[in-house]
Design an enzyme around this catalytic site. Structure first.
Site, PDB file in Angstrom:
ATOM      1  N   HIS A 183     -35.177 -18.733  57.713  1.00 23.79           N
ATOM      2  CA  HIS A 183     -34.190 -17.653  57.562  1.00 23.79           C
ATOM      3  C   HIS A 183     -32.936 -18.314  56.963  1.00 23.79           C
ATOM      4  O   HIS A 183     -31.926 -18.491  57.636  1.00 23.79           O
ATOM      5  CB  HIS A 183     -33.913 -17.036  58.927  1.00 23.79           C
ATOM      6  CG  HIS A 183     -33.177 -15.730  58.897  1.00 23.79           C
ATOM      7  ND1 HIS A 183     -32.530 -15.255  57.765  1.00 23.79           N
ATOM      8  CD2 HIS A 183     -32.972 -14.801  59.875  1.00 23.79           C
ATOM      9  CE1 HIS A 183     -31.968 -14.086  58.063  1.00 23.79           C
ATOM     10  NE2 HIS A 183     -32.222 -13.794  59.327  1.00 23.79           N
TER      11      HIS A 183
ATOM     12  N   LYS B 294     -49.930   2.558  51.641  1.00 19.81           N
ATOM     13  CA  LYS B 294     -51.125   3.003  50.912  1.00 19.81           C
ATOM     14  C   LYS B 294     -51.988   1.829  50.475  1.00 19.81           C
ATOM     15  O   LYS B 294     -53.006   2.005  49.823  1.00 19.81           O
ATOM     16  CB  LYS B 294     -50.715   3.781  49.656  1.00 19.81           C
ATOM     17  CG  LYS B 294     -49.861   4.993  49.904  1.00 19.81           C
ATOM     18  CD  LYS B 294     -49.613   5.692  48.562  1.00 19.81           C
ATOM     19  CE  LYS B 294     -48.464   6.664  48.612  1.00 19.81           C
ATOM     20  NZ  LYS B 294     -48.030   7.063  47.274  1.00 19.81           N
TER      21      LYS B 294
ATOM     22  N   ARG C 129     -28.464  -6.658  61.060  1.00 15.78           N
ATOM     23  CA  ARG C 129     -27.435  -7.467  60.404  1.00 15.78           C
ATOM     24  C   ARG C 129     -27.822  -7.930  59.004  1.00 15.78           C
ATOM     25  O   ARG C 129     -27.035  -7.826  58.067  1.00 15.78           O
ATOM     26  CB  ARG C 129     -27.117  -8.722  61.244  1.00 15.78           C
ATOM     27  CG  ARG C 129     -26.106  -8.525  62.316  1.00 15.78           C
ATOM     28  CD  ARG C 129     -26.384  -9.461  63.457  1.00 15.78           C
ATOM     29  NE  ARG C 129     -27.642  -9.049  64.067  1.00 15.78           N
ATOM     30  CZ  ARG C 129     -27.731  -8.123  65.009  1.00 15.78           C
ATOM     31  NH1 ARG C 129     -26.663  -7.565  65.488  1.00 15.78           N
ATOM     32  NH2 ARG C 129     -28.903  -7.739  65.502  1.00 15.78           N
ATOM     33  N   THR C 130     -28.998  -8.482  58.854  1.00 20.34           N
ATOM     34  CA  THR C 130     -29.320  -9.111  57.577  1.00 20.34           C
ATOM     35  C   THR C 130     -29.310  -8.083  56.452  1.00 20.34           C
ATOM     36  O   THR C 130     -28.677  -8.275  55.418  1.00 20.34           O
ATOM     37  CB  THR C 130     -30.685  -9.842  57.658  1.00 20.34           C
ATOM     38  OG1 THR C 130     -30.623 -10.746  58.755  1.00 20.34           O
ATOM     39  CG2 THR C 130     -30.983 -10.614  56.392  1.00 20.34           C
TER      40      THR C 130
ATOM     41  N   ARG D 104     -37.606  -9.311  53.545  1.00 18.49           N
ATOM     42  CA  ARG D 104     -37.965  -9.819  54.875  1.00 18.49           C
ATOM     43  C   ARG D 104     -39.396  -9.384  55.140  1.00 18.49           C
ATOM     44  O   ARG D 104     -39.729  -8.206  54.984  1.00 18.49           O
ATOM     45  CB  ARG D 104     -37.039  -9.248  55.950  1.00 18.49           C
ATOM     46  CG  ARG D 104     -37.560  -9.509  57.350  1.00 18.49           C
ATOM     47  CD  ARG D 104     -36.594  -9.142  58.434  1.00 18.49           C
ATOM     48  NE  ARG D 104     -35.491 -10.076  58.514  1.00 18.49           N
ATOM     49  CZ  ARG D 104     -34.556 -10.037  59.463  1.00 18.49           C
ATOM     50  NH1 ARG D 104     -34.611  -9.121  60.408  1.00 18.49           N
ATOM     51  NH2 ARG D 104     -33.575 -10.920  59.477  1.00 18.49           N
TER      52      ARG D 104
HETATM   53  C1  NCD Z   1     -32.792 -13.094  63.623  1.00 13.23           C
HETATM   54  C2  NCD Z   1     -34.081 -12.960  62.833  1.00 13.23           C
HETATM   55  O1  NCD Z   1     -34.376 -11.900  62.303  1.00 13.23           O
HETATM   56  O2  NCD Z   1     -34.766 -13.975  62.778  1.00 13.23           O
HETATM   57  N1  NCD Z   1     -31.933 -11.997  63.461  1.00 13.23           N
HETATM   58  C3  NCD Z   1     -31.028 -12.017  62.447  1.00 13.23           C
HETATM   59  O3  NCD Z   1     -31.379 -12.012  61.285  1.00 13.23           O
HETATM   60  N2  NCD Z   1     -29.736 -12.100  62.778  1.00 13.23           N
HETATM   61  C4  NCD Z   1     -32.991 -13.430  65.040  1.00 13.23           C
HETATM   62  C5  NCD Z   1     -33.879 -12.577  65.890  1.00 13.23           C
HETATM   63  O4  NCD Z   1     -34.429 -11.560  65.452  1.00 13.23           O
HETATM   64  O5  NCD Z   1     -34.026 -12.917  67.057  1.00 13.23           O
END
Ligand code: NCD
Length: 307
Positions: A133, A84, A55-56, A105
């Site tokens: 997040h 590397k 999703r993100t 991320r």
């Molecule tokens: C979450 C995350 O990555 O922290 N997912 C997301 O971005 N919707 C939650 C998760 O991974 O459980």
């Protein structure tokens, strides 16, 4: 208040007014997305995902494209120079010359902050380890406000892996700006870390830790369910001990508040049954869809296209 050229790293960087402003801009975009379809013409977003995501990353790329911009990046660091041995700092120095905004991320807490200290362009934290997040939090708040009409006056239960869940850490902090009563529902081994609870205490939040959903279900306006963050456990045995710790299905919801809204940042694994999906309580698919207007808003604000 100015968002131009600012990075989005932690909810702790924002005032209540700034949070509400992001949600207002997201509502504006949500109502009339076409009006914004050229706002990012000629701009490039880089998405650097050192941890798995569906999703993100995709909603950020989609948001950028819906604004007329382009997106590029990687979803698997094994195919990049990180493999590397290139440092994050070096990667950022290069990628900022290829793009106008970076979403990152990473597994390491503080990685996004480090990137923002190096880069001259906005950095957006798409999740750093178990820490923060923030863009998920903006869309969680947006979903609560959209479905309930306001952010004040709710009783919210956080359920699941409160120890490692970065979405919970970000959201609980942000909700402390509003009149919220919180229940933290988890097995003892997955309870909310003390430093987060201390912070909430300082902010005079009314919260209670409970083991059992049954005890509080009639009180909740919102239930925020999270999966166990298996990848953050040092020892697989510790994971095995807690993995059956909690579970929500339609039968468990008997006796809950009729207005309850269930949120989940997704992905779900075993903690939330699909038999909840077609009840009026389920808000998690709408929540995921809200990622688009909210991320469009964050892009426009940090790129200075909207004040
Ligand atoms: C979450 C995350 O990555 O922290 N997912 C997301 O971005 N919707 C939650 C998760 O991974 O459980």
């Amino acid at each position: 208040m100015s968002f131009k050229n600012r990075s989005i790293i932690s909810m702790r960087d924002f005032t209540k007014e700034e949070i509400l402003h992001v949600l207002d801009v997201a509502s504006m975009i949500d109502e009339n997305p076409k009006e914004y379809s050229h706002m990012m013409d000629g701009k490039i977003m880089a998405t650097l995902f050192y941890e798995p995501s569906t999703r993100t990353r995709l909603s950020f790329e989609s948001a950028m494209m819906r604004l007329g911009g382009n997106a590029m990046g990687f979803a698997d660091p094994a195919m990049t120079s990180a493999k590397k041995g290139e440092s994050l700092a070096d990667s950022i120095k290069i990628i900022e010359s290829y793009s106008d905004i970076i979403v990152i991320r990473a597994r390491i807490e503080g990685a996004a902050r480090l990137a923002s200290n190096i880069a001259k362009i906005p950095i957006i934290n798409g999740g750093d380890g178990a820490n923060q997040h923030p863009t998920q939090t903006f869309l969680d708040l947006y979903t609560i406000r959209k479905s309930k009409g306001k952010l004040d006056g709710h009783t919210i239960g956080f359920m699941g892996d409160l120890k490692y869940g970065r979405t919970v850490h970000s959201l609980a902090y942000a909700l402390s700006f509003f009149d919220t009563k919180m229940f933290f529902i988890s097995p003892p081994d997955l309870r909310m870390p003390d430093d987060h609870l201390d912070e909430l205490k300082e902010k005079k939040v009314d919260f209670t830790e409970v083991l059992n959903f049954e005890k509080v279900k009639h009180e909740l306006d919102v239930l925020y369910v999270t999966r166990i963050q298996r990848e953050r456990f040092g020892d697989e045995l510790d994971y095995e001990k807690v993995k059956q710790g909690y579970f929500i299905n339609r039968a468990f919801l008997q006796g809950c508040n009729k207005e309850l809204g269930i949120l989940h940042p997704l992905p779900r694994v075993d903690e939330l049954s699909t038999d909840v999906d077609d009840t009026p309580y389920a808000k998690y698919f709408e929540q995921a869809a809200n990622g688009i207007p909210v991320r469009m808003a964050l892009i426009c604000l940090t790129m200075g296209a909207i004040q």
